[in-house]
Design a protein around this motif. Structure first.
Motif, mmCIF file in Angstrom:
data_model
loop_
_atom_site.group_PDB
_atom_site.id
_atom_site.type_symbol
_atom_site.label_atom_id
_atom_site.label_comp_id
_atom_site.label_asym_id
_atom_site.label_seq_id
_atom_site.Cartn_x
_atom_site.Cartn_y
_atom_site.Cartn_z
ATOM 1 N N LEU A 108 -29.086 0.494 34.197
ATOM 2 C CA LEU A 108 -28.186 -0.481 33.575
ATOM 3 C C LEU A 108 -26.815 0.134 33.401
ATOM 4 O O LEU A 108 -26.674 1.227 32.834
ATOM 5 N N VAL A 109 -25.782 -0.557 33.880
ATOM 6 C CA VAL A 109 -24.407 -0.075 33.802
ATOM 7 C C VAL A 109 -23.586 -1.131 33.077
ATOM 8 O O VAL A 109 -23.344 -2.215 33.608
ATOM 9 N N GLY A 110 -23.161 -0.834 31.858
ATOM 10 C CA GLY A 110 -22.406 -1.798 31.064
ATOM 11 C C GLY A 110 -20.966 -1.372 30.898
ATOM 12 O O GLY A 110 -20.685 -0.189 30.668
ATOM 13 N N HIS A 111 -20.047 -2.314 31.007
ATOM 14 C CA HIS A 111 -18.624 -2.031 30.845
ATOM 15 C C HIS A 111 -18.086 -2.736 29.611
ATOM 16 O O HIS A 111 -18.406 -3.903 29.350
ATOM 17 N N GLY A 112 -17.224 -2.053 28.853
ATOM 18 C CA GLY A 112 -16.597 -2.674 27.694
ATOM 19 C C GLY A 112 -17.639 -3.128 26.682
ATOM 20 O O GLY A 112 -18.552 -2.392 26.319
ATOM 21 N N ALA A 113 -17.517 -4.387 26.222
ATOM 22 C CA ALA A 113 -18.528 -4.927 25.316
ATOM 23 C C ALA A 113 -19.872 -5.085 26.016
ATOM 24 O O ALA A 113 -20.912 -5.148 25.359
ATOM 25 N N GLY A 114 -19.857 -5.123 27.343
ATOM 26 C CA GLY A 114 -21.115 -5.132 28.092
ATOM 27 C C GLY A 114 -21.909 -3.853 27.876
ATOM 28 O O GLY A 114 -23.136 -3.843 28.021
ATOM 29 N N ALA A 115 -21.221 -2.768 27.511
ATOM 30 C CA ALA A 115 -21.930 -1.527 27.191
ATOM 31 C C ALA A 115 -22.725 -1.672 25.898
ATOM 32 O O ALA A 115 -23.815 -1.108 25.764
ATOM 33 N N ALA A 129 -32.178 4.681 33.904
ATOM 34 C CA ALA A 129 -31.065 5.405 33.292
ATOM 35 C C ALA A 129 -30.057 4.349 32.857
ATOM 36 O O ALA A 129 -30.224 3.159 33.135
ATOM 37 N N ALA A 130 -29.007 4.783 32.167
ATOM 38 C CA ALA A 130 -27.964 3.851 31.744
ATOM 39 C C ALA A 130 -26.614 4.531 31.809
ATOM 40 O O ALA A 130 -26.503 5.757 31.652
ATOM 41 N N VAL A 131 -25.590 3.724 32.045
ATOM 42 C CA VAL A 131 -24.209 4.201 32.095
ATOM 43 C C VAL A 131 -23.364 3.263 31.246
ATOM 44 O O VAL A 131 -23.413 2.041 31.431
ATOM 45 N N LEU A 132 -22.614 3.829 30.313
ATOM 46 C CA LEU A 132 -21.721 3.056 29.460
ATOM 47 C C LEU A 132 -20.289 3.367 29.885
ATOM 48 O O LEU A 132 -19.805 4.484 29.700
ATOM 49 N N VAL A 133 -19.631 2.378 30.469
ATOM 50 C CA VAL A 133 -18.290 2.546 31.037
ATOM 51 C C VAL A 133 -17.265 1.984 30.058
ATOM 52 O O VAL A 133 -17.303 0.795 29.728
ATOM 53 N N ALA A 134 -16.337 2.835 29.579
ATOM 54 C CA ALA A 134 -15.332 2.398 28.609
ATOM 55 C C ALA A 134 -15.981 1.555 27.522
ATOM 56 O O ALA A 134 -15.576 0.416 27.276
ATOM 57 N N PRO A 135 -17.011 2.081 26.849
ATOM 58 C CA PRO A 135 -17.831 1.247 25.958
ATOM 59 C C PRO A 135 -17.097 0.763 24.720
ATOM 60 O O PRO A 135 -16.501 1.539 23.983
ATOM 61 N N VAL A 136 -17.152 -0.550 24.499
ATOM 62 C CA VAL A 136 -16.695 -1.163 23.254
ATOM 63 C C VAL A 136 -17.953 -1.390 22.423
ATOM 64 O O VAL A 136 -18.662 -2.375 22.624
ATOM 65 N N LEU A 137 -18.247 -0.475 21.519
ATOM 66 C CA LEU A 137 -19.499 -0.532 20.774
ATOM 67 C C LEU A 137 -19.345 -1.188 19.416
ATOM 68 O O LEU A 137 -20.244 -1.127 18.570
ATOM 69 N N GLY A 138 -18.204 -1.831 19.190
ATOM 70 C CA GLY A 138 -18.045 -2.672 18.021
ATOM 71 C C GLY A 138 -17.611 -1.931 16.775
ATOM 72 O O GLY A 138 -17.287 -0.745 16.791
ATOM 73 N N GLY A 139 -17.590 -2.673 15.663
ATOM 74 C CA GLY A 139 -17.129 -2.128 14.395
ATOM 75 C C GLY A 139 -15.657 -2.434 14.166
ATOM 76 O O GLY A 139 -14.923 -2.853 15.061
ATOM 77 N N TRP A 140 -15.226 -2.216 12.924
ATOM 78 C CA TRP A 140 -13.847 -2.560 12.571
ATOM 79 C C TRP A 140 -12.831 -1.623 13.201
ATOM 80 O O TRP A 140 -11.666 -1.969 13.338
ATOM 81 N N VAL A 215 -21.842 8.440 29.549
ATOM 82 C CA VAL A 215 -20.709 7.709 28.978
ATOM 83 C C VAL A 215 -19.449 8.175 29.693
ATOM 84 O O VAL A 215 -19.201 9.384 29.834
ATOM 85 N N LEU A 216 -18.655 7.230 30.170
ATOM 86 C CA LEU A 216 -17.410 7.609 30.842
ATOM 87 C C LEU A 216 -16.303 6.629 30.504
ATOM 88 O O LEU A 216 -16.553 5.489 30.113
ATOM 89 N N GLY A 217 -15.080 7.084 30.639
ATOM 90 C CA GLY A 217 -13.923 6.254 30.329
ATOM 91 C C GLY A 217 -12.643 7.009 30.607
ATOM 92 O O GLY A 217 -12.644 8.047 31.274
ATOM 93 N N SER A 218 -11.562 6.492 30.063
ATOM 94 C CA SER A 218 -10.250 7.106 30.264
ATOM 95 C C SER A 218 -9.618 7.444 28.918
ATOM 96 O O SER A 218 -9.666 6.622 27.992
ATOM 97 N N PRO A 219 -9.017 8.628 28.798
ATOM 98 C CA PRO A 219 -8.304 8.932 27.554
ATOM 99 C C PRO A 219 -7.054 8.081 27.373
ATOM 100 O O PRO A 219 -6.470 8.060 26.292
#
Length: 270
Positions: A108-115, A129-140, A215-219
């Motif tokens: 499963l590969v989720g991007h943004g809120a899809g992560a 396995a799973a991949v979280l791309v630029a994960p938006v995992l919520g919260g304030w 987990v991967l993304g951009s600084p």
């Protein structure tokens, strides 16, 4: 009362008593010319995006490297059925059902809120396995970052309106403006209930079978700050893989081959 084995629920009373209504789902695919028995990848786009965001580059590239590739549009997104009142729970249902329909145990590969959707789906589907791309995992904290970088597009979402992401948030300056504008014009919106749940979400349950998670993304992402990437990776006992100079939509940005090649290289070793 839910029965449990260890920390993994095997019966969820609410889902039995109040099942998610079925909805027509768009599932697009790209398959390798030679079947080599490799695990399929199921790409899950974030809020406002559809399967098209992966079909543009990553699906064909993944298939070209020998992995079956699929992308699902969450209900209310892309070519899936309209669902203005969709919830995060319904999105998780869409992903688990799509994954269960694939011929082999999927990655499963989720991007943004899809992560975030993928993180919840891992408690219901035994992913390879799973991949979280630029994960938006919520919260304030997610809301705070959005307000800093895009107040005009974020404030309406706080009051139930659409969240509007900008070219500057999604892409690097390297992506030609006409192409960036074309992608932004294709963005839809998530259900307003799902938007609220993104802010006030509960932590995902432990994943079934403890699959490896990358987990991967951009600084330089203007949606997900570096500290959020680090927190997400720590949850899974690792450090984030970073791609400086890219925007939030790594799968559409100018240097899109770099992240997907890194994902496939990682899977070959996982």
């Amino acid at each position: 009362m839910s029965a449990r084995t260890g920390r993994v629920r095997i019966l969820r009373g609410r889902e039995w008593a109040r099942p998610v209504r079925p909805a027509r789902r768009e599932l697009v695919s790209a398959l390798p010319e030679l079947e080599e028995g490799r695990p399929p990848l199921l790409f899950v786009p974030g809020f406002g995006h559809g399967a098209w965001a992966f079909a543009e580059h990553w699906l064909g590239h993944t298939a070209g490297r020998g992995f079956p590739a699929y992308a699902v549009s969450l209900r209310g997104h892309g070519g899936s059925a309209p669902a203005p009142e969709a919830t995060l729970r319904a999105y998780v249902h869409d992903v688990t059902q799509a994954a269960a329909s694939l011929p082999r145990q999927a990655v499963l590969v989720g991007h943004g809120a899809g992560a975030l959707v993928v993180a919840h789906a891992l408690a219901r589907y035994p992913a390879r396995a799973a991949v979280l791309v630029a994960p938006v995992l919520g919260g304030w904290g997610t809301l705070g970052a959005a307000l800093r970088h895009n107040p005009a597009g974020t404030v309406p979402a706080v009051f139930g309106g659409p969240l509007r992401l900008t070219r500057r948030q999604l892409f690097s300056p390297d992506l030609p403006d006409p192409q960036a504008r074309q992608y932004v014009a294709r963005l839809g919106r998530a259900g307003r209930r799902a938007q609220w749940q993104l802010l006030a979400h509960r932590a995902p349950e432990p994943a079934v079978g403890a699959p490896p998670v990358l987990v991967l993304g951009s600084p330089d992402d203007r949606v997900v700050p570096p500290a959020a990437l680090t927190r997400a990776a720590r949850r899974y006992g690792s450090a984030p893989l970073l791609f400086p100079g890219m925007g939030h939509d790594l799968m559409l940005d100018a240097r899109w081959p770099e992240p997907i090649d890194a994902i496939l290289d990682w899977l070959a070793k996982a």
